[in-house]
Each structure stands twice: as structure tokens, then as C-alpha cells.
Design a protein around this motif. Structure first.
Motif, PDB file in Angstrom:
ATOM      1  N   THR A 210       0.884  -1.046  -0.083  1.00 32.54           N
ATOM      2  CA  THR A 210       0.030  -0.064   0.082  1.00 32.54           C
ATOM      3  C   THR A 210       0.722   1.227   0.118  1.00 32.54           C
ATOM      4  N   ASN A 211       0.499   2.148  -0.873  1.00 29.41           N
ATOM      5  CA  ASN A 211       0.980   3.592  -0.527  1.00 29.41           C
ATOM      6  C   ASN A 211       0.295   4.588   0.069  1.00 29.41           C
ATOM      7  N   SER A 212      -0.558   4.206   1.029  1.00 25.61           N
ATOM      8  CA  SER A 212      -1.259   5.146   1.908  1.00 25.61           C
ATOM      9  C   SER A 212      -0.108   5.915   2.745  1.00 25.61           C
ATOM     10  N   ALA A 213      -0.226   7.244   2.918  1.00 27.80           N
ATOM     11  CA  ALA A 213       0.868   8.167   3.479  1.00 27.80           C
ATOM     12  C   ALA A 213       0.553   7.725   4.994  1.00 27.80           C
ATOM     13  N   LYS A 214      -0.559   7.710   5.405  1.00 34.72           N
ATOM     14  CA  LYS A 214      -0.656   7.537   7.031  1.00 34.72           C
ATOM     15  C   LYS A 214      -0.083   6.039   7.478  1.00 34.72           C
ATOM     16  N   PHE A 215      -0.291   4.928   6.440  1.00 32.54           N
ATOM     17  CA  PHE A 215       0.536   3.749   6.684  1.00 32.54           C
ATOM     18  C   PHE A 215       2.041   3.739   6.763  1.00 32.54           C
ATOM     19  N   LEU A 216       2.252   4.486   5.743  1.00 31.13           N
ATOM     20  CA  LEU A 216       3.901   4.625   5.570  1.00 31.13           C
ATOM     21  C   LEU A 216       4.358   5.299   6.761  1.00 31.13           C
ATOM     22  N   ALA A 217       3.698   6.239   7.251  1.00 25.86           N
ATOM     23  CA  ALA A 217       4.258   7.019   8.428  1.00 25.86           C
ATOM     24  C   ALA A 217       4.542   6.064   9.597  1.00 25.86           C
ATOM     25  N   VAL A 218       3.751   5.148  10.071  1.00 22.15           N
ATOM     26  CA  VAL A 218       3.847   4.006  10.788  1.00 22.15           C
ATOM     27  C   VAL A 218       5.323   3.065  10.367  1.00 22.15           C
ATOM     28  N   VAL A 219       5.222   2.967   9.340  1.00 25.06           N
ATOM     29  CA  VAL A 219       6.243   1.995   8.475  1.00 25.06           C
ATOM     30  C   VAL A 219       7.556   2.610   8.661  1.00 25.06           C
ATOM     31  N   LYS A 220       7.721   4.170   8.490  1.00 23.31           N
ATOM     32  CA  LYS A 220       8.932   4.851   8.657  1.00 23.31           C
ATOM     33  C   LYS A 220       9.418   5.086   9.976  1.00 23.31           C
ATOM     34  N   GLU A 221       8.465   5.199  11.003  1.00 18.60           N
ATOM     35  CA  GLU A 221       8.932   5.373  12.382  1.00 18.60           C
ATOM     36  C   GLU A 221       9.594   3.889  12.929  1.00 18.60           C
ATOM     37  N   LEU A 222       8.895   2.851  12.458  1.00 16.11           N
ATOM     38  CA  LEU A 222       9.263   1.469  13.111  1.00 16.11           C
ATOM     39  C   LEU A 222      10.649   1.069  12.267  1.00 16.11           C
ATOM     40  N   ALA A 223      10.874   1.495  11.021  1.00 12.60           N
ATOM     41  CA  ALA A 223      12.106   1.058  10.404  1.00 12.60           C
ATOM     42  C   ALA A 223      13.327   2.053  10.911  1.00 12.60           C
ATOM     43  N   GLU A 224      12.841   3.197  11.194  1.00 12.02           N
ATOM     44  CA  GLU A 224      13.964   4.052  11.743  1.00 12.02           C
ATOM     45  C   GLU A 224      14.316   3.386  13.000  1.00 12.02           C
ATOM     46  N   PHE A 225      13.408   3.286  13.943  1.00 11.09           N
ATOM     47  CA  PHE A 225      13.741   2.610  15.195  1.00 11.09           C
ATOM     48  C   PHE A 225      14.634   1.232  15.176  1.00 11.09           C
ATOM     49  N   ARG A 226      14.198   0.671  14.238  1.00  7.46           N
ATOM     50  CA  ARG A 226      14.984  -0.855  14.142  1.00  7.46           C
ATOM     51  C   ARG A 226      16.266  -0.702  13.673  1.00  7.46           C
ATOM     52  N   GLU A 227      16.481   0.363  12.708  1.00  6.02           N
ATOM     53  CA  GLU A 227      17.798   0.607  12.101  1.00  6.02           C
ATOM     54  C   GLU A 227      18.844   1.082  13.076  1.00  6.02           C
ATOM     55  N   ALA A 228      18.202   2.116  13.871  1.00  3.76           N
ATOM     56  CA  ALA A 228      18.849   2.936  15.087  1.00  3.76           C
ATOM     57  C   ALA A 228      19.415   1.741  16.282  1.00  3.76           C
ATOM     58  N   TYR A 229      18.273   0.989  16.296  1.00  7.13           N
ATOM     59  CA  TYR A 229      18.756   0.018  17.522  1.00  7.13           C
ATOM     60  C   TYR A 229      19.698  -1.218  17.078  1.00  7.13           C
ATOM     61  N   ALA A 230      19.602  -1.365  15.659  1.00  7.27           N
ATOM     62  CA  ALA A 230      20.551  -2.468  15.453  1.00  7.27           C
ATOM     63  C   ALA A 230      22.043  -1.964  15.499  1.00  7.27           C
ATOM     64  N   GLN A 231      22.009  -0.777  14.869  1.00 14.70           N
ATOM     65  CA  GLN A 231      23.338  -0.001  14.979  1.00 14.70           C
ATOM     66  C   GLN A 231      24.025   0.124  16.336  1.00 14.70           C
ATOM     67  N   GLN A 232      23.239   0.676  17.054  1.00 11.11           N
ATOM     68  CA  GLN A 232      23.723   0.632  18.550  1.00 11.11           C
ATOM     69  C   GLN A 232      24.035  -0.471  19.275  1.00 11.11           C
ATOM     70  N   ASN A 233      23.319  -1.574  18.902  1.00  9.56           N
ATOM     71  CA  ASN A 233      23.560  -2.765  19.413  1.00  9.56           C
ATOM     72  C   ASN A 233      24.419  -3.542  18.828  1.00  9.56           C
ATOM     73  N   ASN A 234      24.779  -3.367  17.759  1.00  9.76           N
ATOM     74  CA  ASN A 234      25.398  -4.189  16.638  1.00  9.76           C
ATOM     75  C   ASN A 234      25.065  -5.590  16.413  1.00  9.76           C
ATOM     76  N   VAL A 235      23.670  -5.315  16.333  1.00 10.50           N
ATOM     77  CA  VAL A 235      22.931  -6.886  15.884  1.00 10.50           C
ATOM     78  C   VAL A 235      22.343  -6.583  14.513  1.00 10.50           C
ATOM     79  N   PRO A 236      22.097  -7.930  13.912  1.00  7.08           N
ATOM     80  CA  PRO A 236      21.377  -7.583  12.489  1.00  7.08           C
ATOM     81  C   PRO A 236      19.907  -7.120  12.574  1.00  7.08           C
ATOM     82  N   ARG A 237      19.498  -6.341  11.586  1.00  5.84           N
ATOM     83  CA  ARG A 237      18.140  -5.627  11.815  1.00  5.84           C
ATOM     84  C   ARG A 237      17.157  -6.805  11.907  1.00  5.84           C
ATOM     85  N   SER A 238      17.467  -8.012  11.367  1.00  5.15           N
ATOM     86  CA  SER A 238      16.487  -8.930  11.398  1.00  5.15           C
ATOM     87  C   SER A 238      16.245  -9.705  12.700  1.00  5.15           C
ATOM     88  N   ARG A 239      17.239  -9.451  13.443  1.00  7.66           N
ATOM     89  CA  ARG A 239      17.294  -9.949  14.734  1.00  7.66           C
ATOM     90  C   ARG A 239      16.413  -8.968  15.627  1.00  7.66           C
TER      91      ARG A 239
END
Length: 385
Positions: A210-239
């Protein structure tokens, strides 16, 4: 097979290597359990018949610092030769904020010299060195010690054959006057932005239906948190959590820890602690995103008014240029490039640098009606009008 395990030994080797015109380099690493690659071995070789001209460097040894190697990387009198250097360079950039200069990538050079797209090292060894490679140690845990003789032999082969490959390709580039083609490509590899993964842009890699902007807003925040957490803890994002779980979370929009417990795809470890807190916070921020800040997908290419007949002609021209230059078609221009050119766009990679010499200039003339294409037997020729 000499293995260097101390900084002093490495410094001595690098001092002698500085007297040669080039040095070949390769690495072995692990990335399955970490976000950043864990460097486990460095292989080095100089152009010499000496028994110790190729060595292994153990970065995991207690008394080892790679600082002498990084100093050699900065020595611009010595060419540093890699094959498919991107992952190696990322390691050195993350570890020490250093790029080897000058750099030569035999995979890039081989594409320019007519060996096809993303040609493998084994193929170059077979075609240029007329030898085969024993790949039985390809899948191994390079962090375990001691290394077996088979592992050491496998690792050294990645830099010893590379000497002959480099000399052959360097001569070909000199003969065809294509050194600047390779130099343009290598500028991307030695640009720190190439390895800068920004958490706020991570959502663009997540495939959604879906290209719904409201849906993508939640996707964006979740993806940003996951990436930052993975970087800070040096774990694969899939973990942290996988893409399918991310999409599920963006759809269900959990508000409490109990809501997370109802997820089908979320890992058990992600339903509590810092990850759970991060998920709930990210979902809340995505839901509350102001209308004027909602993310949008770039659909500009979908709106291109492509001239299909012209796009087909450009594909024929590209095939002709590929055959005459010996350079892989995808290295010169992508299908997307051709469609953009056929739609009147000019700000594409195929219309600049060495690609413009090989293809872009005639592509522009074709679009302007200044040349035509004619077939003679199996050959397509460019005809000036």
C-alpha cells in the motif's frame, strides 16, 4: 604460509610493501550475527617471487593493531588492489575512517575490459591466470582459531592470483585508454556517503503493498527505530524484527505490551524490554504524524511519458554499443535509464562521464533525429543523417 600476529610484524611487512608499486588486499569477515562486519583476517601480497611476499594478518590476535596497514593505505605511491572492494572498504571505513588510496578494483576494471557484469574472482583466475581455485573453505567460520592449512591456502589464493589479474587488466586499460572510466566508478567506492546508512531513510527499503501515506508514516517510524537499535547494539536488523513483522505492526498499530503479545510474526525477545518500548513509541509517533510531514513514495518515474518506439531504438543502440565496446550493457545504462531518456530526461548516469562517450552522446543524437540505425548482417551500425 606466514601469519602476522603482532603489530611489529605487520609494521615490518608494510614498510617493505611501501617499496613496491602495488599491493593486493583481501579480507575475510563474519556478518551473520552482527550489524557491522567483524573483521577476522586480512590477506596481503606484493609483486615478488619471495617466499614471504604474501602473508595473512590476524586482526583478532591480542598484540595486533592494524594501524601500520592504515598508514600504508594512505601512501599514495602504492596502489591498493582489491576484487569487489565494496564490503572490504566498508569494514576499513567503519573501523578506522580510512579509504585505501589509490584504489584499483579488478571487478570494476574487468567489466570495463569486456569480462561481463560483476565478474567473479574465480572466473578471472580461470580466464587470465589459466588456473582453478579450490573453494572448499568458502563457507567457514573465520573467527575460529587456529586456522587450518586449507583455510590459509584458500585465503592466500585471493591475493596471490590477484597480482597477475591486476597486471593484465592495468595493461588492457592503458592500451584502450580507459583508465578514467574505472576512476569514475571508484569515486563512488571511496565516498563515505556510500556507507552511510541513515535510519530515517531505512523505510524506503521496506516493500509494502500500500502507498497510503498514513500507513507509511508508521512504517517509517518502525524502520527508523529498528535501524538505529541495530546500529547501536551491533545486531542484524532481522534480529530486532523482520520486515514481515514490521508490516504487521504497521497494520495492527499496537498500543500496549499486551497488544504486542498478539502478534503472529514478532520475535519473542521483541515483545518486552527496550525493543517493545521502541516499537510502541514508534507506532504512536507514526499514528500522530502531522499531515504535512507524512512520507510519500517517489512516483515520478511512474508518471514519465515514455516514447515506447524511441525506448526500443535506444535498446538497440545500447546493444550495438555493448558489442563494439565490449562493456556489459547494465554497466553502461539500465532499463530505467533508457526509459527516462526516451521520456526526455537527461539527468541520468548514462548521460555523463565515460558513459556519455560510449553511449550517451549517440543516444542524444538519436533522440534529436541526427542519426539512424541500420542493420548489416548481424551488425547494427550508426548512420549520420
Amino acid at each position: 604460509m606466514k601469519t602476522l600476529t603482532t603489530t611489529t610484524e605487520l609494521a615490518e611487512f608494510c614498510k617493505s610493501a611501501a617499496e613496491y608499486p602495488y599491493i593486493t588486499v583481501d579480507t575475510e569477515f563474519l556478518r551473520e550475527r552482527t550489524y557491522y562486519s567483524k573483521l577476522c583476517l586480512v590477506q596481503l601480497a606484493v609483486p615478488s617471487e619471495d617466499e614471504d611476499s604474501a602473508v595473512l594478518v590476524d586482526p583478532l590476535a591480542e598484540d595486533m593493531s592494524l594501524e601500520p596497514l592504515y598508514e600504508l593505505f594512505k601512501n599514495e605511491n602504492v596502489v591498493k588492489v582489491f576484487h569487489a572492494a565494496r564490503q572490504d572498504l566498508e569494514i576499513f571505513w567503519v573501523e578506522a575512517q580510512v579509504f585505501p588510496k589509490p584504489l584499483f578494483d579488478t571487478q570494476v576494471a574487468a567489466m570495463v575490459c569486456g569480462f561481463g557484469e560483476q565478474v567473479g574472482y574465480e572466473t578471472l583466475v580461470r580466464k587470465i591466470c589459466k588456473q582453478g581455485l579450490d573453494k572448499t573453505s568458502r563457507f567457514t567460520d573465520w573467527s575460529r582459531r587456529p586456522l587450518s592449512d586449507a583455510q590459509k591456502t584458500y585465503a592466500l589464493a585471493d591475493v596471490t592470483h590477484l597480482r597477475r589479474i591486476y597486471e593484465f587488466l592495468a595493461a588492457e586499460l592503458q592500451k584502450t585508454n580507459r583508465n578514467h572510466w574505472v576512476a569514475e566508478e571508484l569515486c563512488i567506492l571511496t565516498d563515505s556517503a556510500t556507507y552511510d546508512v541513515r535510519p530515517e531513510e531505512a523505510w524506503r527499503r521496506v516493500k509494502t503493498r500500500t502507498n497510503s501515506a498514513k500507513f507509511l508514516a508508521v512504517v517509517k517510524e518502525l524502520a527508523e527505530f529498528r535501524e538505529a537499535y541495530a546500529q547501536q547494539n551491533n545486531v542484524p536488523r532481522s534480529r530486532v524484527f523482520k520486515d514481515d513483522a514490521l508490516i504487521e505492526l504497521a497494520s495492527t498499530k499496537p498500543k500496549s505490551p499486551s497488544d504486542l503479545g498478539g502478534s503472529r510474526l514478532l520475535l519473542r525477545e521483541a515483545r518486552k524490554g527496550a525493543i517493545a518500548e521502541g516499537i510502541l513509541k514508534a507506532v504512536k509517533q507514526g499514528v500522530q504524524c502531522p499531515a504535512d510531514q507524512l512520507p510519500k513514495l517517489d512516483n515520478s518515474r511512474d508518471k514519465l511519458k515514455v516514447n515506447p518506439a524511441l525506448a526500443d531504438l535506444l535498446r538497440v543502440l545500447l546493444k550495438s554499443k555493448t558489442e563494439s565496446s565490449g562493456v556489459a550493457a547494465k554497466l553502461i545504462a539500465t532499463s530505467s535509464d533508457l526509459d527516462q531518456i526516451a521520456a526526455g530526461e537527461r539527468d541520468v548516469p548514462a548521460m555523463s562521464g565515460w558513459r556519455f562517450e560510449v553511449f550517451g552522446e549517440d543516444a542524444l543524437k538519436l533522440c534529436e533525429g541526427k542519426i539512424a540505425l541500420a542493420a548489416k548482417g548481424q551488425v547494427v551500425r550508426v548512420v549520420a543523417l
